[in-house]
Write a protein that holds these residues in place. Structure first.
Motif, PDB file in Angstrom:
ATOM      1  N   LEU A 304     -10.501 -73.889  81.211  1.00 11.29           N
ATOM      2  CA  LEU A 304     -11.021 -74.081  82.568  1.00 11.29           C
ATOM      3  C   LEU A 304      -9.905 -74.494  83.526  1.00 11.29           C
ATOM      4  O   LEU A 304      -9.778 -73.939  84.633  1.00 11.29           O
ATOM      5  N   LEU A 305      -9.079 -75.435  83.108  1.00 12.08           N
ATOM      6  CA  LEU A 305      -8.019 -75.923  83.995  1.00 12.08           C
ATOM      7  C   LEU A 305      -6.929 -74.878  84.208  1.00 12.08           C
ATOM      8  O   LEU A 305      -6.300 -74.841  85.272  1.00 12.08           O
ATOM      9  N   ASP A 306      -6.706 -74.019  83.205  1.00  9.98           N
ATOM     10  CA  ASP A 306      -5.803 -72.882  83.413  1.00  9.98           C
ATOM     11  C   ASP A 306      -6.293 -72.004  84.558  1.00  9.98           C
ATOM     12  O   ASP A 306      -5.516 -71.549  85.410  1.00  9.98           O
ATOM     13  N   ARG A 307      -7.584 -71.759  84.569  1.00 10.49           N
ATOM     14  CA  ARG A 307      -8.164 -70.920  85.619  1.00 10.49           C
ATOM     15  C   ARG A 307      -8.073 -71.609  86.977  1.00 10.49           C
ATOM     16  O   ARG A 307      -7.766 -70.974  87.987  1.00 10.49           O
ATOM     17  N   VAL A 308      -8.380 -72.906  86.988  1.00 11.98           N
ATOM     18  CA  VAL A 308      -8.324 -73.657  88.245  1.00 11.98           C
ATOM     19  C   VAL A 308      -6.915 -73.634  88.819  1.00 11.98           C
ATOM     20  O   VAL A 308      -6.717 -73.474  90.030  1.00 11.98           O
ATOM     21  N   ALA A 309      -5.939 -73.779  87.948  1.00 11.55           N
ATOM     22  CA  ALA A 309      -4.543 -73.790  88.391  1.00 11.55           C
ATOM     23  C   ALA A 309      -4.020 -72.408  88.732  1.00 11.55           C
ATOM     24  O   ALA A 309      -2.940 -72.271  89.323  1.00 11.55           O
ATOM     25  N   GLY A 310      -4.751 -71.379  88.360  1.00 13.26           N
ATOM     26  CA  GLY A 310      -4.322 -70.013  88.645  1.00 13.26           C
ATOM     27  C   GLY A 310      -3.219 -69.510  87.742  1.00 13.26           C
ATOM     28  O   GLY A 310      -2.557 -68.515  88.058  1.00 13.26           O
ATOM     29  N   THR A 311      -3.029 -70.152  86.583  1.00 14.74           N
ATOM     30  CA  THR A 311      -1.958 -69.733  85.668  1.00 14.74           C
ATOM     31  C   THR A 311      -2.377 -68.578  84.771  1.00 14.74           C
ATOM     32  O   THR A 311      -1.547 -68.013  84.051  1.00 14.74           O
ATOM     33  N   ARG A 312      -3.657 -68.232  84.797  1.00 11.16           N
ATOM     34  CA  ARG A 312      -4.140 -67.145  83.936  1.00 11.16           C
ATOM     35  C   ARG A 312      -5.328 -66.492  84.613  1.00 11.16           C
ATOM     36  O   ARG A 312      -6.189 -67.172  85.176  1.00 11.16           O
ATOM     37  N   THR A 313      -5.394 -65.153  84.539  1.00 10.75           N
ATOM     38  CA  THR A 313      -6.511 -64.428  85.129  1.00 10.75           C
ATOM     39  C   THR A 313      -7.333 -63.673  84.090  1.00 10.75           C
ATOM     40  O   THR A 313      -8.509 -63.390  84.320  1.00 10.75           O
ATOM     41  N   GLU A 314      -6.737 -63.341  82.951  1.00 13.44           N
ATOM     42  CA  GLU A 314      -7.461 -62.602  81.925  1.00 13.44           C
ATOM     43  C   GLU A 314      -8.306 -63.556  81.078  1.00 13.44           C
ATOM     44  O   GLU A 314      -7.851 -64.645  80.722  1.00 13.44           O
ATOM     45  N   PRO A 315      -9.522 -63.154  80.715  1.00 15.38           N
ATOM     46  CA  PRO A 315     -10.381 -64.030  79.916  1.00 15.38           C
ATOM     47  C   PRO A 315      -9.867 -64.196  78.485  1.00 15.38           C
ATOM     48  O   PRO A 315      -9.242 -63.288  77.934  1.00 15.38           O
ATOM     49  N   ARG A 316     -10.146 -65.357  77.912  1.00 11.78           N
ATOM     50  CA  ARG A 316      -9.796 -65.629  76.521  1.00 11.78           C
ATOM     51  C   ARG A 316     -11.049 -65.979  75.734  1.00 11.78           C
ATOM     52  O   ARG A 316     -12.012 -66.526  76.285  1.00 11.78           O
ATOM     53  N   ARG A 317     -11.013 -65.672  74.451  1.00  7.09           N
ATOM     54  CA  ARG A 317     -12.135 -65.940  73.550  1.00  7.09           C
ATOM     55  C   ARG A 317     -11.596 -66.669  72.329  1.00  7.09           C
ATOM     56  O   ARG A 317     -10.770 -66.128  71.592  1.00  7.09           O
TER      57      ARG A 317
END
Length: 336
Positions: A304-317
């Motif tokens: 979640l925090l990766d997404r908030v920070a914008g460091t990653r755009t591709e989904p992970r599972r």
């Protein structure tokens, strides 16, 4: 309806979207899908809506809050998850807003709309309705979602789950290896991912051993499981072992076993899926397969925090394994 009486919820109702989506459109959020934008603008024009600019400006600041939406807060699995997420969020300087849906799609829809209105940074969601349009609307609005314990249909969401099929296999195979041939599974909510996968794991393991699978519906609830297990134990060919699909149903199963004056593991063996804190303190201590809740919560927070920070755009599972914790109730471990 007069102009003064028209509010954002009236626009949302006419456009068939959430109030949060209306707000995103009015704030020119580029992440809103074109279809939603068009419907909202048409509704604004039709209703002659004029937004309150002062109120809108006050809402523009995004809160340092993370939403956690669980399907049953009474389930120790989810209460422990919430505690783990809250601990991690506090360490990072974030607040947590907890919502409980009671497995209700309507409550999920309402809570996700409210969280979007609150402009939370992101949401960790154990879905009651994996295909709910409100999940897509939230992601369209630029709020990241991490599906926890169960997946969602929107492929843009990150996912943190456990291998439910293998968990049921481990529990069932342990009993088969101990010599049991008449094993019953107590499960529930086959329309829910965890319910369906755990039942599949049990049935596949039984059939692979040349045995006939037998199951009862406990609905993931204490009372329903107590009734279902009571019916199994009243049959003349009652099972010699039980695999129980979550910790609430394990409580119900133990109640039914006590009602029938049956002893564990002497008269019936039992293995539970999920490992609540009390599992090792009951008599006899329960054999379980446990999810690594703290690790799963940590992964969900990091995604979640990766997404908030914008460091990653591709989904992970991320898929976690269960751990077999062999105690006494399965009948294959000696008392200390």
């Amino acid at each position: 309806m007069s102009r003064a009486a028209v509010g954002i919820r009236d626009v949302a109702r006419r456009a068939e979207v959430s109030p949060a989506t209306v707000s995103r459109v009015l704030n020119d959020d580029p992440n809103v899908g074109e279809q939603y934008r068009r419907r909202v603008l048409e509704a604004v024009t039709a209703l002659d809506y004029r937004p309150n600019r002062l109120a809108r400006n006050l809402r523009m600041q995004r809160s340092a809050t993370i939403g956690v939406v669980v399907s049953d807060i009474e389930n120790p699995h989810f209460s422990e998850t919430v505690r783990a997420v809250e601990d991690l969020a506090y360490q990072r300087g974030y607040r947590v807003l907890v919502c409980n849906t009671d497995e209700s799609p309507g409550k999920q829809r309402a809570y996700l709309g409210q969280l979007t209105d609150e402009r939370v940074l992101g949401v960790i969601l154990s879905p009651s309705d994996p295909g709910g349009a409100e999940i897509t609307e939230m992601i369209d609005a630029g709020i990241p979602v991490v599906a926890y314990d169960r997946e969602v249909e929107d492929p843009r969401a990150d996912v943190v789950i456990a291998d439910n099929v293998r968990a049921a296999w481990a529990a069932t195979q342990l009993l088969i290896d101990a010599g049991h041939r008449d094993i019953a599974y107590v499960g529930g909510r086959r329309e829910v991912e965890t319910g369906a996968e755990r039942l599949d794991g049990f049935e596949l393991t039984m059939r692979a051993a040349g045995l006939v699978p037998r199951s009862a519906d406990g609905d993931f609830k204490v009372d329903r499981a107590r009734t279902a297990v009571g019916a199994l134990l009243a049959e003349p060919d009652r099972p010699t072992a039980l695999v129980v699909g979550n910790n609430l149903m394990t409580i119900g199963a133990l109640g039914a076993i006590r009602d029938h004056a049956i002893r564990v593991p002497d008269d019936i063996a039992l293995v539970g899926i999920d490992d609540p804190f009390w599992a090792e303190f009951v008599d006899p201590p329960l054999t379980t397969v446990a999810q690594p809740i703290r690790r799963m919560a940590a992964d969900a927070m990091e995604l979640l925090l990766d997404r908030v920070a914008g460091t990653r755009t591709e989904p992970r599972r991320i898929v976690h394994d269960f751990e077999l914790r062999r105690r006494v109730s399965c009948g294959t471990a000696a008392r200390d």
